[in-house]
Design an enzyme around this catalytic site. Structure first.
Site, PDB file in Angstrom:
ATOM      1  N   HIS A   1      53.723  74.804  62.011  1.00 50.48           N
ATOM      2  CA  HIS A   1      52.319  75.759  61.622  1.00 50.48           C
ATOM      3  C   HIS A   1      51.443  75.219  62.799  1.00 50.48           C
ATOM      4  O   HIS A   1      51.453  74.533  63.386  1.00 50.48           O
ATOM      5  CB  HIS A   1      51.867  74.743  60.533  1.00 50.48           C
ATOM      6  CG  HIS A   1      50.978  75.648  59.877  1.00 50.48           C
ATOM      7  ND1 HIS A   1      49.524  75.482  60.075  1.00 50.48           N
ATOM      8  CD2 HIS A   1      50.756  76.398  58.649  1.00 50.48           C
ATOM      9  CE1 HIS A   1      48.759  76.402  59.281  1.00 50.48           C
ATOM     10  NE2 HIS A   1      49.657  76.843  58.366  1.00 50.48           N
TER      11      HIS A   1
ATOM     12  N   HIS B   1      53.522  84.778  59.530  1.00 48.60           N
ATOM     13  CA  HIS B   1      52.573  84.582  58.617  1.00 48.60           C
ATOM     14  C   HIS B   1      53.104  84.601  57.243  1.00 48.60           C
ATOM     15  O   HIS B   1      54.487  83.947  57.097  1.00 48.60           O
ATOM     16  CB  HIS B   1      51.387  85.622  58.685  1.00 48.60           C
ATOM     17  CG  HIS B   1      50.011  85.450  58.422  1.00 48.60           C
ATOM     18  ND1 HIS B   1      49.939  83.895  57.683  1.00 48.60           N
ATOM     19  CD2 HIS B   1      48.921  85.742  58.158  1.00 48.60           C
ATOM     20  CE1 HIS B   1      48.687  84.122  57.048  1.00 48.60           C
ATOM     21  NE2 HIS B   1      48.029  84.946  57.383  1.00 48.60           N
TER      22      HIS B   1
ATOM     23  N   ASP C   1      55.745  78.118  53.053  1.00 45.68           N
ATOM     24  CA  ASP C   1      56.569  79.075  52.583  1.00 45.68           C
ATOM     25  C   ASP C   1      58.036  78.954  52.441  1.00 45.68           C
ATOM     26  O   ASP C   1      58.684  79.480  51.737  1.00 45.68           O
ATOM     27  CB  ASP C   1      56.651  80.126  53.799  1.00 45.68           C
ATOM     28  CG  ASP C   1      55.164  81.045  53.888  1.00 45.68           C
ATOM     29  OD1 ASP C   1      54.648  81.563  52.753  1.00 45.68           O
ATOM     30  OD2 ASP C   1      54.649  81.152  55.163  1.00 45.68           O
TER      31      ASP C   1
HETATM   32  N1  CMC Z   1      61.398  76.602  64.567  1.00 49.75           N
HETATM   33  C1  CMC Z   1      61.722  76.167  65.773  1.00 49.75           C
HETATM   34  N2  CMC Z   1      60.930  75.925  66.506  1.00 49.75           N
HETATM   35  C2  CMC Z   1      59.582  76.022  66.326  1.00 49.75           C
HETATM   36  C3  CMC Z   1      59.055  76.484  65.031  1.00 49.75           C
HETATM   37  C4  CMC Z   1      60.164  76.781  64.181  1.00 49.75           C
HETATM   38  N3  CMC Z   1      59.884  77.042  63.080  1.00 49.75           N
HETATM   39  N4  CMC Z   1      57.854  76.520  64.990  1.00 49.75           N
HETATM   40  C5  CMC Z   1      57.387  76.185  66.275  1.00 49.75           C
HETATM   41  N5  CMC Z   1      58.674  75.950  67.065  1.00 49.75           N
HETATM   42  C6  CMC Z   1      58.601  75.443  68.623  1.00 49.75           C
HETATM   43  C7  CMC Z   1      58.492  76.780  69.524  1.00 49.75           C
HETATM   44  O1  CMC Z   1      59.757  77.238  69.747  1.00 49.75           O
HETATM   45  C8  CMC Z   1      57.775  76.097  70.468  1.00 49.75           C
HETATM   46  O2  CMC Z   1      58.656  75.399  71.270  1.00 49.75           O
HETATM   47  P1  CMC Z   1      58.319  75.279  72.843  1.00 49.75           P
HETATM   48  O3  CMC Z   1      57.241  74.464  73.166  1.00 49.75           O
HETATM   49  O4  CMC Z   1      59.527  74.542  73.293  1.00 49.75           O
HETATM   50  O5  CMC Z   1      58.493  76.679  73.507  1.00 49.75           O
HETATM   51  C9  CMC Z   1      56.715  75.093  69.975  1.00 49.75           C
HETATM   52  O6  CMC Z   1      57.355  74.626  68.784  1.00 49.75           O
HETATM   53  C10 CMC Z   1      55.262  75.642  69.522  1.00 49.75           C
HETATM   54  O7  CMC Z   1      55.510  76.686  69.015  1.00 49.75           O
HETATM   55  P2  CMC Z   1      54.545  77.984  68.836  1.00 49.75           P
HETATM   56  O8  CMC Z   1      55.074  79.138  68.251  1.00 49.75           O
HETATM   57  O9  CMC Z   1      53.891  78.067  70.020  1.00 49.75           O
HETATM   58  O10 CMC Z   1      53.418  77.420  67.733  1.00 49.75           O
HETATM   59  P3  CMC Z   1      52.209  78.296  67.083  1.00 49.75           P
HETATM   60  O11 CMC Z   1      51.205  77.367  66.772  1.00 49.75           O
HETATM   61  O12 CMC Z   1      51.877  79.488  67.982  1.00 49.75           O
HETATM   62  O13 CMC Z   1      53.082  78.957  65.971  1.00 49.75           O
HETATM   63  C11 CMC Z   1      53.890  79.218  63.854  1.00 49.75           C
HETATM   64  C12 CMC Z   1      52.947  78.527  64.639  1.00 49.75           C
HETATM   65  C13 CMC Z   1      54.169  79.116  62.404  1.00 49.75           C
HETATM   66  C14 CMC Z   1      53.857  80.828  64.180  1.00 49.75           C
HETATM   67  C15 CMC Z   1      55.573  78.774  64.476  1.00 49.75           C
HETATM   68  O14 CMC Z   1      55.654  77.735  63.734  1.00 49.75           O
HETATM   69  C16 CMC Z   1      56.400  79.764  63.592  1.00 49.75           C
HETATM   70  O15 CMC Z   1      56.759  80.957  63.992  1.00 49.75           O
HETATM   71  N6  CMC Z   1      57.052  79.100  62.437  1.00 49.75           N
HETATM   72  C17 CMC Z   1      58.260  80.100  61.696  1.00 49.75           C
HETATM   73  C18 CMC Z   1      57.508  81.116  60.713  1.00 49.75           C
HETATM   74  C19 CMC Z   1      56.482  80.513  59.680  1.00 49.75           C
HETATM   75  O16 CMC Z   1      57.216  79.872  58.926  1.00 49.75           O
HETATM   76  N7  CMC Z   1      55.464  81.243  59.601  1.00 49.75           N
HETATM   77  C20 CMC Z   1      54.642  80.482  58.346  1.00 49.75           C
HETATM   78  C21 CMC Z   1      53.237  79.795  58.788  1.00 49.75           C
HETATM   79  S1  CMC Z   1      52.573  79.051  57.351  1.00 49.75           S
HETATM   80  C22 CMC Z   1      51.920  79.886  56.380  1.00 49.75           C
HETATM   81  C23 CMC Z   1      51.452  81.379  56.673  1.00 49.75           C
HETATM   82  O17 CMC Z   1      50.491  80.950  57.576  1.00 49.75           O
HETATM   83  O18 CMC Z   1      51.549  82.172  56.217  1.00 49.75           O
END
Ligand code: CMC
Length: 375
Positions: free
Chosen positions: A258, A219, A312
């Site tokens: 996201h 987050h 971010d």
């Molecule tokens: N880098 C590489 N792969 C990614 C990323 C990333 N940043 N984000 C998602 N994926 C892939 C993930 O590995 C998964 O792949 P697979 O289907 O092969 O297992 C797929 O995309 C779906 O990911 P998820 O984690 O299940 O998606 P989610 O909706 O649960 O997560 C998220 C969203 C923001 C937690 C995630 O994209 C992430 O961890 N990003 C990095 C951390 C980040 O930048 N967070 C800030 C979010 S925006 C501001 C805020 O809310 O504070």
């Protein structure tokens, strides 16, 4: 009843504050596009909009700004409390503790009428800049600087942090960051705040819960993690191998992806242009260029999977160019998001029902009791 892991498909609240269209990359506060707010509004004007669901007239804005400024001074014991925090504490832990302790000095802390909560929201928003800036001064061995009544929230924060008059560019840069982070639907920290207040707890407890939730790297903590990544990569020549190795290992690249946006986060679109200018003005073009290269390679590798820069990603270059210490990036996010958290809590209380989802039990049944000596 079906199990929705991560509540990705669950609508758990109604809100009149922000609207997100993740497919088209749209974010609106009370129907107004984030881009036009970032270009035209001040943070104080945006807070008025979020809390009153309409833009203020000139007079209303003047009175609101006055109200915020007249509430920015900390209770006297809070200054000693800041001095009592270990200087090496993580600023987000310090912030959580300091915000929570404000309840000790607020006689209305436990009164949940709309009038009392409106005022508590003002107090929380107005006092937080002094808490963050002065904790930073304390850990650096500097004298405390009291809030000034003639500065904006952004300008006042810079003044307290540096002890110097804010420049117009820095104040505007910070103000825009505050606008972009003010609210964002039912994100994890906002959800935490709504869950807390739905028990008829109090606003201080709800904001404290939200701060703890924001700090995680999935987050708000991602803005600090992006900066550490840029540092770790070190040079443009190493960007590609760094990303490829991380993607091969299925590691997350911070600042990308996201839950809601499957296209470019509109806050990132704005910040990208902003970061470019700011980085050039402050001699941080290298950092910006490295971010652009990361964005380009990520687009080639995972863009077709809907993984794009989020707010971010370019916040990191922006905050670094402003001159903030890396571990103050997430507290900055919190300073702004208090507007959203408080607004959501008041919205929750206006039509409250305890938020209490179920867990699907997947453990064993009908197990015999075994005496402790026989286990
Ligand atoms: N880098 C590489 N792969 C990614 C990323 C990333 N940043 N984000 C998602 N994926 C892939 C993930 O590995 C998964 O792949 P697979 O289907 O092969 O297992 C797929 O995309 C779906 O990911 P998820 O984690 O299940 O998606 P989610 O909706 O649960 O997560 C998220 C969203 C923001 C937690 C995630 O994209 C992430 O961890 N990003 C990095 C951390 C980040 O930048 N967070 C800030 C979010 S925006 C501001 C805020 O809310 O504070």
């Amino acid at each position: 009843m079906s199990f929705d892991k991560g509540l990705a498909k669950t609508v758990a609240a109604e809100t009149e504050m922000s609207f997100i269209d993740g497919e088209r990359g749209v974010l609106e506060y009370v129907g107004i596009d984030i881009d036009s707010l970032a270009r035209n509004a001040t943070f104080e004007e945006v807070v008025y909009l979020l809390w009153n669901r309409r833009l203020p007239t000139r007079d209303e804005l003047g009175r609101f700004v006055q109200l915020l400024r007249s509430n920015s001074e900390l209770p006297e014991p809070a200054w000693d409390m800041i001095r009592s925090i270990p200087p090496d504490a993580a600023p987000m832990h310090a912030l959580q503790t300091m915000v929570s302790s404000l309840a000790l000095f607020d006689p209305e802390a436990d009164i949940n009428t709309p009038e009392a909560n409106d005022l508590k929201a003002v107090r929380l928003l107005s006092k937080t800049p002094a808490l963050i800036a002065n904790f930073d001064r304390h850990r650096k061995g500097l004298d405390m600087v009291r809030p000034r009544q003639d500065l904006s929230i952004a300008g006042g924060f810079i003044y307290m942090l540096t002890g110097e008059e804010p420049t117009e560019t820095m104040e505007r840069a910070l103000d825009v960051c505050l606008i972009l982070h003010a609210d964002h639907g039912l994100n994890a920290s906002t959800f935490a705040s709504r869950v807390c207040i739905s028990t008829l707890s109090d606003l201080y407890s709800a904001i404290t819960a939200a701060i703890g939730t924001l700090r995680g790297p999935l987050h708000g903590g991602a803005n600090e993690a992006v900066m550490h990544m840029l540092d770790e990569i070190g040079s443009m020549d190493d960007v590609e191998s760094y990303l490829d190795e991380r993607l091969r290992n299925k590691d997350k690249i911070m600042g990308f992806g996201h839950r809601v946006y499957k296209t470019f986060d509109p806050r990132a679109t704005y910040l990208k242009t902003f970061a470019e200018q700011l980085a050039a003005d402050t001699g941080n073009t290298d950092l910006y260029q490295m971010s652009r290269l990361i964005e380009q390679i990520m687009h080639e590798r995972v863009g077709d999977r809907g993984i794009h820069p989020n707010v971010d990603f370019y916040s990191a270059t922006t905050y670094f160019s402003i001159g903030l210490d890396v571990d103050l990036f997430t507290p900055m996010f919190a300073m702004s998001r208090i507007a959203g958290w408080a607004g959501h809590c008041i919205e929750q209380l206006s039509d409250n029902r305890l938020i209490r989802p179920k867990a699907s039990y997947v453990g064993p049944h009908e197990q015999p009791w075994v005496d402790i000596d026989d286990r």
